[in-house]
Structures are given as structure tokens and as C-alpha cells.
Design an enzyme around this catalytic site. Structure first.
Site, PDB file in Angstrom:
ATOM      1  CB  SER A  53      -0.928   0.024   1.216  1.00 41.61           C
ATOM      2  OG  SER A  53      -0.174   0.151   2.413  1.00 41.61           O
TER       3      SER A  53
ATOM      4  CG  HIS B 291      -3.945  -2.175   0.611  1.00 43.75           C
ATOM      5  ND1 HIS B 291      -4.667  -1.118   1.123  1.00 43.75           N
ATOM      6  CD2 HIS B 291      -3.173  -2.638   1.630  1.00 43.75           C
ATOM      7  CE1 HIS B 291      -4.348  -0.951   2.385  1.00 43.75           C
ATOM      8  NE2 HIS B 291      -3.449  -1.856   2.721  1.00 43.75           N
TER       9      HIS B 291
ATOM     10  CD  GLU C 236      -7.069   1.126  -0.923  1.00 45.39           C
ATOM     11  OE1 GLU C 236      -7.370   2.324  -1.041  1.00 45.39           O
ATOM     12  OE2 GLU C 236      -6.070   0.728  -0.286  1.00 45.39           O
TER      13      GLU C 236
ATOM     14  CG  ASN D   8      -2.832   2.549   4.418  1.00 47.09           C
ATOM     15  OD1 ASN D   8      -3.570   2.439   5.389  1.00 47.09           O
ATOM     16  ND2 ASN D   8      -2.070   1.550   4.011  1.00 47.09           N
TER      17      ASN D   8
END
Length: 292
Positions: A121, A142, A154, A192
Site C-alpha cells: 500500500s 491491498h 483496493e 491509507n
């Protein structure tokens, strides 16, 4: 025609790797966890099996479903044992050269049809894919942490990821019961990019005495509707992992919001990493589980 997916290999037996393995095993796939270290591998398998057993005890799975998923799990330290994998999910530590070496080592082992997923990530999927002779088959997937409990994955295409890899990957993730969002190959992706500054601010609020660990978690779950408080989540992720992700994003953006607060270093120095060490913001009698 590409062959159907029957076997999933997860490389890395840490919290994320063992969590992804749980998801794949529950979905009915033969699932192999690979780690370089025997002790880490045993711990990861124990974590995965413990979660599935506890899920049956709590009534979230039937005993038959739990037993079937546990039966799908196996482990190895030998990369050659992944030769039958239809999907390889890399979940090792965030180091670009290590990930590139791994894909290079895998090239002669796996089939030309094998999907190559990286759970990064913070690192560029394109850069990771450069380690493989088939960068068209490498794609970022991710999983949100903890993987057995969170629905989102993701998906990030690298520069050379082809359409077949992208579409097969999304179809596979659907069979895992996951919801997917496609994002650009940029540091932090979507989750994130938002989550790390927010978690840092929550820790700063605790340092400033704005509330206690319990009151802040309660405010977030009851006031914002989050299923898990930020300190519970940090304990699942681990303070060492939080720092690693935060620092990688800070190094790339140079935005102070990504810089971890001093409390993070103090907790790491004390060994209070979270659930995996039995103590973080909370204390735990059972450190095998993913916060279930």
C-alpha cells in the site's frame, strides 16, 4: 481459456498474510502459506486456525465450515511448493528490492497463467512488477486490515498490468466475498492516504489528554459509526507496522501529517506492539485472533 482458480498461495505469515489466508481458505480454495522462517510460519498457521476455530465457537461459522477451511490450509518454507498456485498473493514486509527478488525467484516456479498479486500500500506496483519477467501479470491488491473482517480490497494496476489480469483479479476477489475499488498506483492508494494521518491525529489527541483510549474508541464507534475504534485497529495492525507505513508515506510526501507521533516510538521500544505481543493500547489474553 485460462484454467480455473483452485489453489492460492500467500507469501508472508504475518498478521496480513495469515488473515488473507483465512479469507481464501474460507472461500474454498486450497491455501498455502509460505514463509522463510519456520517459527513465523507455525505462528501464522496457528493464528489462521485459531481464528477459524473461534469463529465456529462464536457461531459465525458452522463447525463444518470451520473444519473445511482449516483443512484447506497448509504451510511451507519452500518456494517450489507454490508451483501449483493459480494466484500468488505477496504479503511480505514493505521493501521494494525484497519484493522484486521474490517475483524474480517465482518466475521459473509458477505457471504462465498464475496471477501475481502484491499487497503493498506504500510502494509502487510498477516498481514491484519490474522484478518479474511478466509484469503484465502483476497487480496490486491491498486488503484492508484485519483481512478476515474487512470487506474492502483496493486494486491498483501497474504500468504494464494487462486487462486480462485486472478482470481475472476482480472476479477472484468477488469469490472471496470482497468489495473492490480501483485506484491509481500512487502511495497509500485511497485508504491509507486518509487512514494514516487520521490514526496519527488520534494518537496525538491521546497524548494531549483529549480523552482516554476507551473514551476515544467509544466516541469513534458510537459517534462516527466505525465498526472498530482506532486504538483497537492499531492493536490489530501493530505499532511497528503502523510506523513503517507512516514513515514510507512521510518519506514520499514530506507531509507532517504522515509522521508518527512520539508515543509510537515509545510503545515500540517497550514492546507494546498490539495484539500480537499481548499488549498495546489494550491487553489481550489471546493474541492469535484478528480482533474478532
Amino acid at each position: 481459456m485460462t484454467p480455473p482458480i483452485r489453489t492460492v498461495a500467500v507469501i508472508g505469515a504475518g498478521t496480513m498474510g495469515s488473515g488473507i489466508a483465512v479469507v481464501a481458505a474460507q472461500a474454498g480454495y486450497r491455501t498455502i502459506i509460505r514463509d522463510l522462517d519456520e517459527a513465523n510460519l507455525a505462528r501464522g498457521l496457528d493464528t489462521a486456525r485459531g481464528f477459524l476455530t473461534k469463529s465456529a465457537e462464536k457461531g459465525k461459522l458452522t463447525p463444518e465450515q470451520s473444519a473445511s477451511a482449516i483443512g484447506n490450509l497448509s504451510g511451507t518454507t519452500d518456494l517450489r511448493d507454490l508451483s501449483a498456485a493459480d494466484v500468488v498473493i505477496e504479503a511480505i514486509f514493505e521493501n521494494l528490492s525484497a519484493k522484486q527478488r521474490l517475483w524474480s525467484d517465482l518466475d521459473p516456479v509458477v505457471s504462465p497463467d498464475t496471477l501475481l498479486h502484491t499487497n503493498t500500500s506504500t510502494l509502487p506496483v510498477t516498481g514491484i512488477a519490474a522484478g518479474s519477467k511478466s509484469p503484465n501479470r502483476v497487480i496490486g491488491t491491498h486488503y484492508c486490515n484485519p483481512a478476515p473482517l474487512m470487506k474492502l480490497v483496493e486494486v491498483a494496476r501497474g504500468r504494464y498490468t494487462d486487462d486480462a489480469t485486472y478482470h481475472r483479479t476482480r472476479e477472484f476477489l468477488t469469490t472471496l466475498g470482497k468489495t473492490t475499488v480501483t485506484t491509481k498506483d500512487q502511495p497509500g492508494f485511497i485508504v491509507n492516504r486518509f487512514l494514516i494521518p487520521w490514526e496519527n491525529n488520534v494518537i496525538r489527541a491521546l497524548e494531549a489528554g483529549l480523552g482516554t483510549v476507551e473514551s476515544i474508541d467509544l466516541a469513534v464507534t458510537s459517534g462516527l459509526g466505525h465498526p472498530m475504534g482506532p486504538f483497537r485497529l492499531l492493536d490489530v495492525v501493530g505499532m511497528d507496522i503502523h510506523k513503517e507505513v507512516a514513515m514510507r508515506l512521510y518519506e514520499q510526501f514530506r507531509d507532517p501529517r504522515f509522521a508518527p507521533p512520539p508515543m509510537v516510538d515509545r510503545m515500540i521500544a517497550a514492546g507494546d506492539l498490539g495484539r500480537k505481543t499481548g499488549r498495546g493500547f489494550y491487553t489481550y489474553d489471546d493474541n492469535r485472533l484478528f480482533g474478532a
